[in-house]
Design a protein around this motif. Sequence first.
Motif, short mmCIF file in Angstrom:
data_model
loop_
_atom_site.label_atom_id
_atom_site.label_comp_id
_atom_site.label_asym_id
_atom_site.label_seq_id
_atom_site.Cartn_x
_atom_site.Cartn_y
_atom_site.Cartn_z
N UNK A 1 0.81 -1.21 0.00
CA UNK A 1 0.00 0.00 0.00
C UNK A 1 0.85 1.27 0.00
N UNK A 2 1.94 1.25 0.74
CA UNK A 2 2.74 2.48 0.84
C UNK A 2 4.14 2.17 1.34
N UNK A 3 5.14 2.83 0.76
CA UNK A 3 6.51 2.79 1.26
C UNK A 3 6.98 4.23 1.43
N UNK A 4 7.25 4.61 2.65
CA UNK A 4 7.67 5.98 2.95
C UNK A 4 9.18 5.97 3.20
N UNK A 5 9.96 6.46 2.24
CA UNK A 5 11.41 6.42 2.38
C UNK A 5 11.93 7.39 3.44
N UNK A 6 11.11 8.38 3.81
CA UNK A 6 11.54 9.34 4.83
C UNK A 6 11.43 8.75 6.24
N UNK A 7 10.29 8.12 6.51
CA UNK A 7 10.11 7.51 7.83
C UNK A 7 10.61 6.07 7.86
N UNK A 8 10.81 5.46 6.68
CA UNK A 8 11.25 4.06 6.63
C UNK A 8 10.15 3.08 6.92
N UNK A 9 8.90 3.44 6.66
CA UNK A 9 7.77 2.58 7.02
C UNK A 9 7.12 2.02 5.75
N UNK A 10 6.87 0.72 5.76
CA UNK A 10 6.15 0.06 4.68
C UNK A 10 4.82 -0.46 5.24
N UNK A 11 3.75 -0.22 4.51
CA UNK A 11 2.42 -0.72 4.87
C UNK A 11 1.97 -1.65 3.76
N UNK A 12 1.57 -2.87 4.11
CA UNK A 12 1.23 -3.85 3.08
C UNK A 12 0.24 -4.86 3.62
N UNK A 13 -0.32 -5.64 2.69
CA UNK A 13 -1.18 -6.75 3.08
C UNK A 13 -0.31 -7.95 3.49
N UNK A 14 -0.92 -8.86 4.21
CA UNK A 14 -0.16 -9.96 4.81
C UNK A 14 0.34 -10.97 3.80
N UNK A 15 -0.24 -11.00 2.58
CA UNK A 15 0.16 -11.98 1.59
C UNK A 15 1.34 -11.57 0.73
N UNK A 16 1.95 -10.44 1.02
CA UNK A 16 3.11 -10.01 0.24
C UNK A 16 4.29 -10.96 0.46
N UNK A 17 4.93 -11.36 -0.63
CA UNK A 17 6.10 -12.23 -0.55
C UNK A 17 7.29 -11.42 -0.04
N UNK A 18 8.06 -12.00 0.86
CA UNK A 18 9.16 -11.27 1.50
C UNK A 18 10.17 -10.75 0.49
N UNK A 19 10.52 -11.55 -0.51
CA UNK A 19 11.49 -11.11 -1.51
C UNK A 19 10.98 -9.91 -2.31
N UNK A 20 9.69 -9.87 -2.58
CA UNK A 20 9.11 -8.73 -3.30
C UNK A 20 9.21 -7.47 -2.46
N UNK A 21 8.90 -7.59 -1.17
CA UNK A 21 9.05 -6.45 -0.27
C UNK A 21 10.50 -6.00 -0.21
N UNK A 22 11.41 -6.94 -0.12
CA UNK A 22 12.83 -6.61 -0.06
C UNK A 22 13.27 -5.83 -1.29
#
Length: 371
Positions: free
Chosen positions: A148-169
Amino acid sequence: MFLRGAFRALALNRNLTPIAVRTFASKQREVPALTCDRYPVQRGSFAELTDDDVAVFRGILGGADTSRVLTAADEVQDYNIDYLRSVRGYGRVVLKPRTTAEVAELLRYCNERRLAVCPQGGNTGLVGGSVPVFDEVVLSLQLMDTIERIDEYSGIVVCQAGCVLATLEEQVGARGLVMPLDLGAKGSCHIGGNVSTNAGGLRLVRYGHLHGSVLGVEAVTAEGRVLDLMSNFKKDNTGYHLKHLFIGSEGTLGIITRLSMFCPTASRSVNVAFLGLHSYDDVKRTFLAAKRGLGEVLSSCEMIDAASLDSCTRFFGLQSPIDKYPFYMLIETSGSDAGHDEEKLARFLEQTMEQGLVQDGTVTNDSTKMK
């Protein structure tokens, strides 16, 4: 409460086996015997699934999309068998919601009907906890994979639980951040399952447990109640932090559907050392020396025994970068000053070799060689 927790008969560490070994095991084994035939477990007093139930599920998930309610035996089988192909349930239906609201409606109905539910993420666990023991309804989060959102300033990622870890990385890495969690199964495991099992992983030395990295969760309880425990603040001292109850609860309190996580700034300088040692005592002493000598740049410190390394080299045609030893260590440093970090690592290796702890080793900062 009808959400089943981990099946503990196979009490294995879920993070011990790398992808290659798990793949080898899964390819070499036939369909396993039913869990209930192999172990002394008894089915609870739950209702039996009917065609009417399946019809209700199709109505909730959109009757026209047949890919979201699986009932064919060949389609359901993989969801009934664990990653190591060592245990098997006989669930008859797999449900694939896309939203938290759909998860809530499904659980609400199953609770009213007394249908047992088995939540499932990437199904990469090694303790049998992600598959049915009997005929539980499998609720797969595969389709809940929106970042849903990746904030590079705060370092916070918001996502659904089914996201694959490698994709998030990959996605957070493109913004100069790093996931605080790294696992051998990252190519298929889900972040929701990682949080539900409080996975440790290779970066535990540097970033600690997920209790410190997960800022908030959204979860659905067994009766279909949605709990909004989300937070977008690294420091949040308001009220009770109920999110901690869900981190590591393994689906027994509810299903995590969304989460927010703090991702540190990625290091510009990374080095990896692969070392050979004579004894486990030398491993312990080297680990202590690494914590003291490498300090703030130490990001990973793993032990590998000779049998484990031999399994990888023999079965997959790989070659060890150093000669044979009873024990090996993989040490990673991450920092912001390449010269400073390389100097600290070189001094650490020189001292441990002078002390007779490390017998041989190789060091690289080339990303291809590190992988």
